[in-house]
Design an enzyme around this catalytic site. Structure first.
Site, PDB file in Angstrom:
ATOM      1  N   CYS A  36       2.642  -6.648  -9.304  1.00 16.75           N
ATOM      2  CA  CYS A  36       2.826  -6.983 -10.726  1.00 16.75           C
ATOM      3  C   CYS A  36       2.984  -5.772 -11.634  1.00 16.75           C
ATOM      4  O   CYS A  36       3.324  -5.922 -12.808  1.00 16.75           O
ATOM      5  CB  CYS A  36       1.662  -7.844 -11.217  1.00 16.75           C
ATOM      6  SG  CYS A  36       0.095  -6.939 -11.344  1.00 16.75           S
ATOM      7  N   CYS A  67      -0.017  -1.484  -8.975  1.00 17.37           N
ATOM      8  CA  CYS A  67       0.049  -2.689  -8.149  1.00 17.37           C
ATOM      9  C   CYS A  67       1.506  -2.969  -7.773  1.00 17.37           C
ATOM     10  O   CYS A  67       2.372  -3.069  -8.647  1.00 17.37           O
ATOM     11  CB  CYS A  67      -0.548  -3.876  -8.901  1.00 17.37           C
ATOM     12  SG  CYS A  67      -0.454  -5.437  -7.986  1.00 17.37           S
ATOM     13  N   THR A 116      -5.379  12.906  -3.558  1.00 16.75           N
ATOM     14  CA  THR A 116      -5.110  14.203  -2.930  1.00 16.75           C
ATOM     15  C   THR A 116      -4.299  15.098  -3.850  1.00 16.75           C
ATOM     16  O   THR A 116      -4.522  16.313  -3.909  1.00 16.75           O
ATOM     17  CB  THR A 116      -4.375  14.002  -1.591  1.00 16.75           C
ATOM     18  OG1 THR A 116      -5.208  13.226  -0.713  1.00 16.75           O
ATOM     19  CG2 THR A 116      -4.067  15.342  -0.927  1.00 16.75           C
ATOM     20  N   PHE A 168      -2.723   5.597  -2.447  1.00 19.00           N
ATOM     21  CA  PHE A 168      -1.539   5.833  -3.283  1.00 19.00           C
ATOM     22  C   PHE A 168      -1.869   5.982  -4.771  1.00 19.00           C
ATOM     23  O   PHE A 168      -1.042   5.693  -5.628  1.00 19.00           O
ATOM     24  CB  PHE A 168      -0.500   4.714  -3.095  1.00 19.00           C
ATOM     25  CG  PHE A 168      -0.236   4.383  -1.658  1.00 19.00           C
ATOM     26  CD1 PHE A 168       0.455   5.265  -0.847  1.00 19.00           C
ATOM     27  CD2 PHE A 168      -0.711   3.205  -1.103  1.00 19.00           C
ATOM     28  CE1 PHE A 168       0.686   4.975   0.497  1.00 19.00           C
ATOM     29  CE2 PHE A 168      -0.490   2.904   0.233  1.00 19.00           C
ATOM     30  CZ  PHE A 168       0.212   3.785   1.033  1.00 19.00           C
ATOM     31  N   SER A 169      -3.083   6.425  -5.066  1.00 20.22           N
ATOM     32  CA  SER A 169      -3.491   6.589  -6.469  1.00 20.22           C
ATOM     33  C   SER A 169      -3.414   8.038  -6.937  1.00 20.22           C
ATOM     34  O   SER A 169      -3.680   8.328  -8.103  1.00 20.22           O
ATOM     35  CB  SER A 169      -4.921   6.056  -6.670  1.00 20.22           C
ATOM     36  OG  SER A 169      -5.844   6.761  -5.849  1.00 20.22           O
ATOM     37  N   GLU A 201     -10.139  13.209   2.041  1.00 20.37           N
ATOM     38  CA  GLU A 201     -10.431  12.051   2.893  1.00 20.37           C
ATOM     39  C   GLU A 201     -11.918  11.990   3.234  1.00 20.37           C
ATOM     40  O   GLU A 201     -12.318  11.778   4.385  1.00 20.37           O
ATOM     41  CB  GLU A 201      -9.586  12.090   4.179  1.00 20.37           C
ATOM     42  CG  GLU A 201      -8.089  12.122   3.942  1.00 20.37           C
ATOM     43  CD  GLU A 201      -7.529  10.827   3.347  1.00 20.37           C
ATOM     44  OE1 GLU A 201      -8.308   9.860   3.173  1.00 20.37           O
ATOM     45  OE2 GLU A 201      -6.324  10.782   3.050  1.00 20.37           O
ATOM     46  N   ALA A 202     -12.743  12.145   2.213  1.00 19.95           N
ATOM     47  CA  ALA A 202     -14.196  12.226   2.416  1.00 19.95           C
ATOM     48  C   ALA A 202     -14.778  10.956   3.015  1.00 19.95           C
ATOM     49  O   ALA A 202     -15.837  11.000   3.657  1.00 19.95           O
ATOM     50  CB  ALA A 202     -14.884  12.537   1.085  1.00 19.95           C
ATOM     51  N   GLN A 203     -14.106   9.820   2.818  1.00 25.47           N
ATOM     52  CA  GLN A 203     -14.638   8.554   3.335  1.00 25.47           C
ATOM     53  C   GLN A 203     -14.739   8.546   4.855  1.00 25.47           C
ATOM     54  O   GLN A 203     -15.501   7.760   5.420  1.00 25.47           O
ATOM     55  CB  GLN A 203     -13.783   7.373   2.856  1.00 25.47           C
ATOM     56  CG  GLN A 203     -12.430   7.211   3.544  1.00 25.47           C
ATOM     57  CD  GLN A 203     -11.359   8.106   2.967  1.00 25.47           C
ATOM     58  OE1 GLN A 203     -11.585   8.791   1.976  1.00 25.47           O
ATOM     59  NE2 GLN A 203     -10.179   8.088   3.566  1.00 25.47           N
TER      60      GLN A 203
END
Length: 204
Positions: free
Chosen positions: A155, A152, A30, A26-27, A96-98
């Site tokens: 927070c 986050c 993509t 969610f950063s 999604e290279a991981q």
């Protein structure tokens, strides 16, 4: 800013490069990948996009961001197929290279050496905060690395970690906000700690 100016067709020599976009879930990894690839297409460069066949959360073939922006792609089982399908292109995008095998590092290196601009997006860490798949090697050989952050959910600070909210020890588990949450370091440690139980002392 992009590592390489996209509208460089005037150059008679193709200059290869490797760009890595990494961060937590969610950063916007993509989303940033799609932005760069669309700009390359506007510059009339030939673009080929790949993703692992395991990624079928939103679509079996398209690369789709969490915001539902999409671009057509080719799902592949292993990194070697990317080399076979990338002839005569200016830009290769990989999402999604991981989830790919370690051979992706050498594939990216070969493509860049052939003059191809390679743009890669992926999670740099798994839910345990451990390096994920070929991402460490890709970051090491990259000409540029862009670290993006989520927010986050506990927070509101910048989040670097993907916290898994469901049971399961396997490294690969596809999921969305119900299964994963982006957390900062402090909130990750808090959520990862076992709940404190009050010690009850019996009195006589």
């Amino acid at each position: 800013m992009d590592y390489e100016i996209e509208n460089n067709h005037a150059d008679s020599i193709r200059r290869g490069s490797i760009e890595v976009i990494c961060g937590s879930m969610f950063s916007g990894k993509t989303e940033e990948l799609l932005r760069r690839l669309r700009r390359a297409k506007i510059a009339r460069q030939t673009v080929e996009i790949f993703k692992p066949t395991i990624d079928i959360r939103y679509d079996e073939t398209d690369v789709v961001s969490h915001d539902k922006n999409a671009i057509a792609s080719t799902p592949v089982d292993n990194s070697a197929n990317i080399l076979l399908l990338s002839s005569q292109v200016d830009v290769v995008g990989i999402d999604e290279a991981q989830f790919f095998d370690e051979g992706l590092v050498e594939v990216a290196q070969q493509l860049a050496d052939q003059g191809v601009r390679v743009v890669i997006a992926g999670l740099d860490m798994d839910f345990r905060r451990q390096p994920f798949g070929p991402m460490p090697g890709l970051c090491a050989i990259a000409d540029s690395v862009t670290k993006v952050h989520a927010v986050c959910v506990e927070c509101g600070r910048l989040a670097s970690y993907s916290f898994r909210r469901v049971q399961g020890d396997q490294q690969v588990m596809l999921g969305e906000l119900n299964e994963y949450s982006p957390l900062c370091r402090t909130c990750y440690r808090k959520c990862s700690s076992p709940p404190q139980t009050e010690e009850i002392h019996s009195t006589i």
